[in-house]
Design an enzyme around this catalytic site. Structure first.
Site, PDB file in Angstrom:
ATOM      1  N   LYS A 120       0.864  -1.186   0.000  1.00 31.44           N
ATOM      2  CA  LYS A 120       0.000   0.000   0.000  1.00 31.44           C
ATOM      3  C   LYS A 120       0.892   1.224   0.000  1.00 31.44           C
ATOM      4  CE  LYS A 120      -4.431   1.217   0.279  1.00 31.44           C
ATOM      5  NZ  LYS A 120      -5.631   0.510  -0.184  1.00 31.44           N
TER       6      LYS A 120
HETATM    7  P1  NAD Z   1     -13.087   7.996  -2.946  1.00 33.11           P
HETATM    8  O1  NAD Z   1     -12.038   9.006  -2.699  1.00 33.11           O
HETATM    9  O2  NAD Z   1     -13.585   7.794  -4.334  1.00 33.11           O
HETATM   10  O3  NAD Z   1     -14.362   8.306  -2.011  1.00 33.11           O
HETATM   11  C1  NAD Z   1     -14.263   8.470  -0.633  1.00 33.11           C
HETATM   12  C2  NAD Z   1     -15.622   8.937  -0.118  1.00 33.11           C
HETATM   13  O4  NAD Z   1     -15.563   9.035   1.301  1.00 33.11           O
HETATM   14  C3  NAD Z   1     -16.025  10.318  -0.622  1.00 33.11           C
HETATM   15  O5  NAD Z   1     -17.424  10.347  -0.865  1.00 33.11           O
HETATM   16  C4  NAD Z   1     -15.699  11.219   0.560  1.00 33.11           C
HETATM   17  O6  NAD Z   1     -16.489  12.421   0.587  1.00 33.11           O
HETATM   18  C5  NAD Z   1     -16.048  10.306   1.702  1.00 33.11           C
HETATM   19  N1  NAD Z   1     -15.416  10.704   2.964  1.00 33.11           N
HETATM   20  C6  NAD Z   1     -14.122  11.107   3.186  1.00 33.11           C
HETATM   21  N2  NAD Z   1     -13.954  11.425   4.472  1.00 33.11           N
HETATM   22  C7  NAD Z   1     -15.134  11.196   5.078  1.00 33.11           C
HETATM   23  C8  NAD Z   1     -15.597  11.335   6.400  1.00 33.11           C
HETATM   24  N3  NAD Z   1     -14.780  11.758   7.375  1.00 33.11           N
HETATM   25  N4  NAD Z   1     -16.894  11.017   6.678  1.00 33.11           N
HETATM   26  C9  NAD Z   1     -17.723  10.580   5.695  1.00 33.11           C
HETATM   27  N5  NAD Z   1     -17.342  10.434   4.425  1.00 33.11           N
HETATM   28  C10 NAD Z   1     -16.077  10.743   4.118  1.00 33.11           C
HETATM   29  O7  NAD Z   1     -12.528   6.629  -2.341  1.00 33.11           O
HETATM   30  P2  NAD Z   1     -12.950   5.139  -2.699  1.00 33.11           P
HETATM   31  O8  NAD Z   1     -12.036   4.646  -3.760  1.00 33.11           O
HETATM   32  O9  NAD Z   1     -14.427   5.077  -2.888  1.00 33.11           O
HETATM   33  O10 NAD Z   1     -12.532   4.381  -1.354  1.00 33.11           O
HETATM   34  C11 NAD Z   1     -13.395   4.328  -0.218  1.00 33.11           C
HETATM   35  C12 NAD Z   1     -12.940   3.211   0.707  1.00 33.11           C
HETATM   36  O11 NAD Z   1     -12.935   1.976  -0.023  1.00 33.11           O
HETATM   37  C13 NAD Z   1     -11.512   3.335   1.263  1.00 33.11           C
HETATM   38  O12 NAD Z   1     -11.462   2.772   2.557  1.00 33.11           O
HETATM   39  C14 NAD Z   1     -10.688   2.491   0.317  1.00 33.11           C
HETATM   40  O13 NAD Z   1      -9.483   2.020   0.914  1.00 33.11           O
HETATM   41  C15 NAD Z   1     -11.660   1.354   0.077  1.00 33.11           C
HETATM   42  N6  NAD Z   1     -11.404   0.607  -1.148  1.00 33.11           N
HETATM   43  C16 NAD Z   1     -11.380   1.205  -2.371  1.00 33.11           C
HETATM   44  C17 NAD Z   1     -11.153   0.439  -3.506  1.00 33.11           C
HETATM   45  C18 NAD Z   1     -11.197   1.018  -4.886  1.00 33.11           C
HETATM   46  O14 NAD Z   1     -11.101   0.253  -5.862  1.00 33.11           O
HETATM   47  N7  NAD Z   1     -11.382   2.315  -5.062  1.00 33.11           N
HETATM   48  C19 NAD Z   1     -10.900  -0.934  -3.388  1.00 33.11           C
HETATM   49  C20 NAD Z   1     -10.942  -1.521  -2.118  1.00 33.11           C
HETATM   50  C21 NAD Z   1     -11.189  -0.734  -1.009  1.00 33.11           C
END
Ligand code: NAD
Length: 430
Positions: A120
């Site tokens: 990561k």
């Molecule tokens: P992203 O940046 O596209 O979206 C993040 C979202 O979380 C946004 O809507 C943001 O406004 C919101 N957010 C941020 N801080 C916040 C808070 N304090 N309270 C409430 N909402 C808040 O990110 P993503 O890619 O959707 O990732 C989200 C989660 O999923 C993370 O934990 C990431 O590690 C995990 N994840 C993502 C992927 C991927 O393929 N993108 C894969 C596996 C896991």
């Protein structure tokens, strides 16, 4: 003449007040120990990341000032293959957080039986505070600094919170320029025009939905009219919301960094996506009631999907959640003590290492396609994703029943057994 901004902040890894998600990961590992038999001999391997790499990232801001950012890349474990894991750009990124996230990647890749270890990366930055040019310079310098660790056979980054297809394009280009050859397989989550895979952008949210649906089937929770609450409306949360809505469920509450909204009849998910895409705040969209963060967690639901950041559900919140199934779109949203409370209350938790593994699964497909320079149809990708996710969920669910443990512990048992068997076979050098 250039000026230099003087940072009053100490390096975050020297600050003991920072959140410590690595401790949650260690506790989850400890919980597997009694279930590993002789392989338990190697368990400490998973409590010691293989490599933790800090890089200072200086960039020239548009106004000519110089600013330094903290960057990280961690290889948690490479026993089963090259490192694989995303890159996060967020103001709270820390070494401790990146270590925990890399550990969860090791477990996730093994739980899904993908031929990868866990890695990561991240930069402690609010990407919204930088211009596009500044963000590009930051991404390129970060990529160049971690260049000795990454490569298609060594470690393959992908998007995470605050990074996207554009970030991956800059990373791929920077690495390629430094290598003197186009190396598309160095990152996944790229645009299609650069060797990306169809279906990658939607894969994590789609996988969240598949595992939610399968968990619901086992528990007799009908999808039609199911009430769904989702925290985080980015890549993962928004696609999951689309899938739930398409299957006849109602998304009754959403929360993102701008605030929380609800509508008991169901929020118009496409309108919410259009609102965010247009750069507007979720809380300003029509047809919803703006609610407090406190009220958000009180809304009754059938499925609760935390899809923002780690450490969101602690023991006291777990005591009052009114839901049937939690599906962890985010990595590490539930603290270990909250897991115990939820188990006691009979609330199922589909753990992150299975629920959100759709992204890395299609990243695996992308990596394979890049190596062979032969690209699959979207239908082929979605079918393979569906069958891998559903099979992984059911093998975890069956083991959970057999061993009388939570889905998380069952997933960790399957994953740790695979990782430590590889460790055992490879032996210890020297
Ligand atoms: P992203 O940046 O596209 O979206 C993040 C979202 O979380 C946004 O809507 C943001 O406004 C919101 N957010 C941020 N801080 C916040 C808070 N304090 N309270 C409430 N909402 C808040 O990110 P993503 O890619 O959707 O990732 C989200 C989660 O999923 C993370 O934990 C990431 O590690 C995990 N994840 C993502 C992927 C991927 O393929 N993108 C894969 C596996 C896991």
């Amino acid at each position: 003449m250039d000026t230099q901004t003087t940072s009053k902040k100490m390096l975050s890894f020297l600050d003991p007040a920072q959140p410590q998600p690595w401790a949650s990961f260690i506790e989850q590992i400890d919980r597997v120990a009694p279930h590993l038999g002789k392989l338990g001999y190697w368990l400490d391997t998973l409590k010691h990341p293989k490599r933790v790499f800090y890089v200072g990232i200086p960039i020239r801001r548009d106004d000519g000032t110089l600013e330094h950012f903290e960057g990280y890349r961690v290889h948690h474990n490479l026993s089963r293959g090259p490192g694989k894991g995303g890159v996060r750009f967020h103001p709270n990124v820390s070494m401790n957080e990146v270590m925990a996230l890399s550990g969860w990647m090791t477990i996730k890749n093994a739980a899904l039986n993908l031929p990868f270890g866990g890695a990561k990366g991240g930069v402690r930055v609010d990407p919204a505070s930088l211009s596009t040019g500044e963000l590009e310079r930051l991404t390129r310098r970060y990529t160049s600094e971690i260049g000795i660790l990454i490569g298609p056979n060594k470690d393959i980054p992908a998007p995470d919170v605050g990074t996207n297809e554009q970030t991956m394009s800059w990373m791929m280009d920077t690495y390629s320029v430094n290598q003197g050859a186009t190396v598309s397989g160095v990152v996944t989550g790229k645009p299609i025009s650069l060797g990306g895979s169809l279906g990658r952008r939607e894969a994590t949210g789609r996988g969240v939905f598949v595992t939610a649906r399968e968990a619901g089937l086992l528990q007799g929770v009908a999808m039609k009219d199911a009430r769904v609450v989702i925290q985080g409306f980015g890549n993962v949360g928004s696609v999951a919301a689309q899938c739930f809505a398409a299957a006849g469920a109602r998304v009754v509450a959403l929360q993102d960094a701008s605030g929380s909204v609800s509508n008991p009849d169901g929020i118009d998910v496409e309108a919410a996506i259009a609102c965010v895409k247009a750069g507007d705040r979720l809380v300003d969209m029509p047809g919803v009631e703006v609610i407090s963060a406190e009220d958000f967690w009180n809304i009754p639901s059938d499925y609760l999907v935390p899809a923002a950041l780690e450490g969101q559900i602690d023991a006291s919140l777990a005591e009052r959640l009114d839901t049937k199934i939690i599906v962890e779109g985010a990595n590490g949203p539930t603290l270990p003590e909250a897991d115990d409370v939820l188990a006691k209350r009979g609330i199922t938790v589909v753990p992150d290492v299975v629920a959100n593994a759709g992204g890395v699964t299609v990243s695996y497909f992308e990596w394979v396609q890049d190596f062979s320079s032969f690209f699959w149809s979207e239908q082929e990708i979605n079918q393979r994703l569906e069958s891998i996710m559903s099979a992984a969920f059911h093998s975890v669910a069956e083991l959970a029943v057999e061993r009388k443990v939570s889905l998380r512990t069952a997933a960790f048992i399957i994953a740790c057994t695979r990782i430590l068997a590889a460790r055992d076979r490879r032996g210890l050098y020297p």
